[in-house]
Write a protein that holds these residues in place. Structure first.
Motif, PDB file in Angstrom:
ATOM      1  N   GLY A 216      -4.708   7.841   4.077  1.00 59.50           N
ATOM      2  CA  GLY A 216      -3.509   7.260   3.499  1.00 59.50           C
ATOM      3  C   GLY A 216      -3.323   5.822   3.928  1.00 59.50           C
ATOM      4  N   ARG A 217      -3.629   5.535   5.185  1.00 63.01           N
ATOM      5  CA  ARG A 217      -3.512   4.158   5.667  1.00 63.01           C
ATOM      6  C   ARG A 217      -4.502   3.242   4.949  1.00 63.01           C
ATOM      7  NH1 ARG A 217      -2.907   6.920  10.699  1.00 63.01           N
ATOM      8  NH2 ARG A 217      -5.069   6.502  11.278  1.00 63.01           N
ATOM      9  N   THR A 218      -5.708   3.758   4.700  1.00 62.64           N
ATOM     10  CA  THR A 218      -6.717   2.972   3.978  1.00 62.64           C
ATOM     11  C   THR A 218      -6.253   2.672   2.562  1.00 62.64           C
ATOM     12  OG1 THR A 218      -8.531   3.925   5.278  1.00 62.64           O
ATOM     13  CG2 THR A 218      -9.101   2.959   3.146  1.00 62.64           C
ATOM     14  N   ALA A 219      -5.714   3.678   1.894  1.00 63.22           N
ATOM     15  CA  ALA A 219      -5.257   3.491   0.511  1.00 63.22           C
ATOM     16  C   ALA A 219      -4.106   2.499   0.441  1.00 63.22           C
ATOM     17  CB  ALA A 219      -4.841   4.837  -0.074  1.00 63.22           C
ATOM     18  N   VAL A 220      -3.156   2.616   1.357  1.00 62.49           N
ATOM     19  CA  VAL A 220      -2.026   1.692   1.362  1.00 62.49           C
ATOM     20  C   VAL A 220      -2.491   0.274   1.660  1.00 62.49           C
ATOM     21  CG1 VAL A 220       0.101   1.067   2.571  1.00 62.49           C
ATOM     22  CG2 VAL A 220      -0.311   3.450   1.925  1.00 62.49           C
ATOM     23  N   ALA A 221      -3.442   0.131   2.592  1.00 63.76           N
ATOM     24  CA  ALA A 221      -3.959  -1.203   2.925  1.00 63.76           C
ATOM     25  C   ALA A 221      -4.614  -1.855   1.715  1.00 63.76           C
ATOM     26  CB  ALA A 221      -4.956  -1.106   4.077  1.00 63.76           C
ATOM     27  N   ALA A 222      -5.310  -1.062   0.898  1.00 60.93           N
ATOM     28  CA  ALA A 222      -5.955  -1.615  -0.300  1.00 60.93           C
ATOM     29  C   ALA A 222      -4.925  -2.136  -1.282  1.00 60.93           C
ATOM     30  CB  ALA A 222      -6.823  -0.543  -0.956  1.00 60.93           C
ATOM     31  N   LEU A 223      -3.778  -1.489  -1.352  1.00 59.39           N
ATOM     32  CA  LEU A 223      -2.711  -1.939  -2.246  1.00 59.39           C
ATOM     33  C   LEU A 223      -2.011  -3.177  -1.690  1.00 59.39           C
ATOM     34  CD1 LEU A 223      -1.164   1.555  -3.114  1.00 59.39           C
ATOM     35  CD2 LEU A 223      -2.915   0.293  -4.379  1.00 59.39           C
ATOM     36  N   LEU A 224      -1.724  -3.154  -0.397  1.00 62.73           N
ATOM     37  CA  LEU A 224      -1.057  -4.303   0.217  1.00 62.73           C
ATOM     38  C   LEU A 224      -1.920  -5.562   0.147  1.00 62.73           C
ATOM     39  CD1 LEU A 224       0.474  -2.595   3.389  1.00 62.73           C
ATOM     40  CD2 LEU A 224       1.694  -3.333   1.335  1.00 62.73           C
ATOM     41  N   SER A 225      -3.242  -5.371   0.205  1.00 62.34           N
ATOM     42  CA  SER A 225      -4.140  -6.530   0.168  1.00 62.34           C
ATOM     43  C   SER A 225      -4.073  -7.270  -1.160  1.00 62.34           C
ATOM     44  CB  SER A 225      -5.581  -6.086   0.435  1.00 62.34           C
ATOM     45  OG  SER A 225      -6.107  -5.343  -0.657  1.00 62.34           O
ATOM     46  N   ARG A 226      -3.545  -6.589  -2.187  1.00 56.71           N
ATOM     47  CA  ARG A 226      -3.380  -7.226  -3.498  1.00 56.71           C
ATOM     48  C   ARG A 226      -2.056  -7.986  -3.603  1.00 56.71           C
ATOM     49  NH1 ARG A 226      -7.431  -5.764  -7.538  1.00 56.71           N
ATOM     50  NH2 ARG A 226      -8.872  -4.369  -6.440  1.00 56.71           N
ATOM     51  N   GLY A 227      -1.258  -7.912  -2.548  1.00 56.01           N
ATOM     52  CA  GLY A 227       0.028  -8.596  -2.568  1.00 56.01           C
ATOM     53  C   GLY A 227       1.147  -7.780  -3.166  1.00 56.01           C
ATOM     54  N   TRP A 228       0.933  -6.477  -3.331  1.00 60.47           N
ATOM     55  CA  TRP A 228       1.948  -5.617  -3.927  1.00 60.47           C
ATOM     56  C   TRP A 228       2.867  -5.029  -2.860  1.00 60.47           C
ATOM     57  CZ3 TRP A 228      -2.707  -2.869  -6.510  1.00 60.47           C
ATOM     58  CH2 TRP A 228      -3.161  -3.633  -7.598  1.00 60.47           C
TER      59      TRP A 228
ATOM     60  N   ALA B 170      -7.091   0.676  -6.704  1.00 64.35           N
ATOM     61  CA  ALA B 170      -6.438  -0.632  -6.685  1.00 64.35           C
ATOM     62  C   ALA B 170      -6.858  -1.481  -7.877  1.00 64.35           C
ATOM     63  CB  ALA B 170      -6.755  -1.356  -5.381  1.00 64.35           C
ATOM     64  N   THR B 171      -8.133  -1.411  -8.237  1.00 68.43           N
ATOM     65  CA  THR B 171      -8.617  -2.171  -9.397  1.00 68.43           C
ATOM     66  C   THR B 171      -7.998  -1.655 -10.693  1.00 68.43           C
ATOM     67  OG1 THR B 171     -10.706  -2.687  -8.302  1.00 68.43           O
ATOM     68  CG2 THR B 171     -10.676  -2.820 -10.710  1.00 68.43           C
ATOM     69  N   TRP B 172      -7.895  -0.341 -10.808  1.00 63.90           N
ATOM     70  CA  TRP B 172      -7.269   0.254 -12.006  1.00 63.90           C
ATOM     71  C   TRP B 172      -5.800  -0.146 -12.100  1.00 63.90           C
ATOM     72  CZ3 TRP B 172      -3.313   3.733 -13.030  1.00 63.90           C
ATOM     73  CH2 TRP B 172      -3.299   4.281 -14.326  1.00 63.90           C
ATOM     74  N   ILE B 173      -5.103  -0.113 -10.966  1.00 68.06           N
ATOM     75  CA  ILE B 173      -3.698  -0.513 -10.963  1.00 68.06           C
ATOM     76  C   ILE B 173      -3.557  -1.976 -11.381  1.00 68.06           C
ATOM     77  CG2 ILE B 173      -1.698  -0.930  -9.474  1.00 68.06           C
ATOM     78  CD1 ILE B 173      -2.466   1.602  -7.947  1.00 68.06           C
ATOM     79  N   ALA B 174      -4.433  -2.836 -10.862  1.00 68.61           N
ATOM     80  CA  ALA B 174      -4.353  -4.258 -11.196  1.00 68.61           C
ATOM     81  C   ALA B 174      -4.454  -4.468 -12.712  1.00 68.61           C
ATOM     82  CB  ALA B 174      -5.465  -5.030 -10.482  1.00 68.61           C
ATOM     83  N   ALA B 175      -5.283  -3.661 -13.363  1.00 73.39           N
ATOM     84  CA  ALA B 175      -5.440  -3.789 -14.810  1.00 73.39           C
ATOM     85  C   ALA B 175      -4.188  -3.385 -15.566  1.00 73.39           C
ATOM     86  CB  ALA B 175      -6.627  -2.939 -15.273  1.00 73.39           C
TER      87      ALA B 175
END
Length: 269
Positions: free
Chosen positions: A14-26, A261-266
């Motif tokens: 869960g921490r890894t997944a959240v970090a991937a989202l935060l790294s996008r500035g979300w 994260a890539t799918w969300i960005a799209a």
């Protein structure tokens, strides 16, 4: 798990997944779900309750920071993946001025009528006990003690004092007959669980990403691929399916973090 009271126990995936989202500035908003962190009962796996809790967390984030966009995407794993699908179903009638752009769901709970009868006697049967008590939290006509066997009843304190791993450990070594009266759930109880816990009973309101590991020991691959996927594809929203070869229930979160994260960005382009 009670994130508000035990945030340090958030699983590494869960921490890894959240970090991937935060790294996008979300901004990432997470919910404890109804009852968690309080003395009240938690309606575990009850889709309507979870859906409202998820969307409420987005509303709360915007109340704290009005500069946040009204556009949002829901991302969840396991119970969270199921909650994400339910939230997509109610979003148009519940999220007010918010605009749901997509739903990413990793190894979601679904098709409980096919799933629940397979669980008794397996190491993951603590999930089933939690599901029974979750049902009782919203259905006053159901009492888990009518279906739990005597030995299982002696372990219910774990449900109020333990986190996920403690609950699973409390029940993992019981036989099916030690868990349930006659070793199986009555059909009427399975139907109640399905009515409350199965997503895809109504149409989603935004595009969906489904991620599933082939070696998932908690949510079997066939439940997602063979049953849930065609149910979602029967509606008009586009559904993308990503299979993770060899991934387990927990490793699927880590292995899909970048893909999600890539799918969300799209969705925001």
């Amino acid at each position: 798990m009670r994130p508000v009271r035990q945030p340090e126990r958030l699983l590494a995936g869960g921490r890894t997944a959240v970090a991937a989202l935060l790294s996008r500035g979300w901004t990432v908003a997470a919910t404890d779900y109804a009852g968690l962190g309080t003395t009240q009962s938690h309606p575990y796996l009850v889709g309507g309750s979870e859906a409202r809790a998820v969307i409420d967390s987005v509303k709360a984030a915007r109340n704290l920071d009005s500069a946040l966009s009204t556009q949002y995407v829901i991302d969840g794993h396991s119970q969270g993946g199921q909650a994400a699908l339910f939230a997509s179903q109610i979003a148009p009638s519940y999220d007010g001025a918010l605009v749901l752009k997509g739903t990413a769901s990793i190894a979601p709970v679904s098709n409980v009528d096919a799933f629940a009868p397979l669980i008794p006697g397996t190491p993951g049967q603590g999930y089933l006990v939690m599901g029974l008590y979750g049902l009782a939290a919203v259905d006053s006509t159901f009492n888990p003690n009518t279906v739990l066997a005597a030995q299982a009843k002696t372990k219910t304190s774990a449900l109020t004092s333990g986190c996920l791993m403690e609950i699973l450990a409390a029940y993992e070594n019981l036989t099916a007959e030690q868990l349930l009266v006659d070793g199986a759930l009555p059909d009427a109880v399975v139907t109640k669980l399905a009515n409350n816990d199965n997503p895809a009973q109504t149409a989603p309101s935004a595009p969906i990403l489904i991620v599933q590991g082939t070696d998932d020991e908690a949510v079997p691959y066939f439940i997602t691929h063979d049953l849930l996927l065609p149910q979602l594809q029967a509606y008009t929203q586009p559904v993308t399916f990503t299979e993770l070869a060899g991934a387990t229930h927990d490793s699927s979160v880590v292995l899909s973090a970048s893909t999600v994260a890539t799918w969300i960005a799209a969705r925001f382009t």
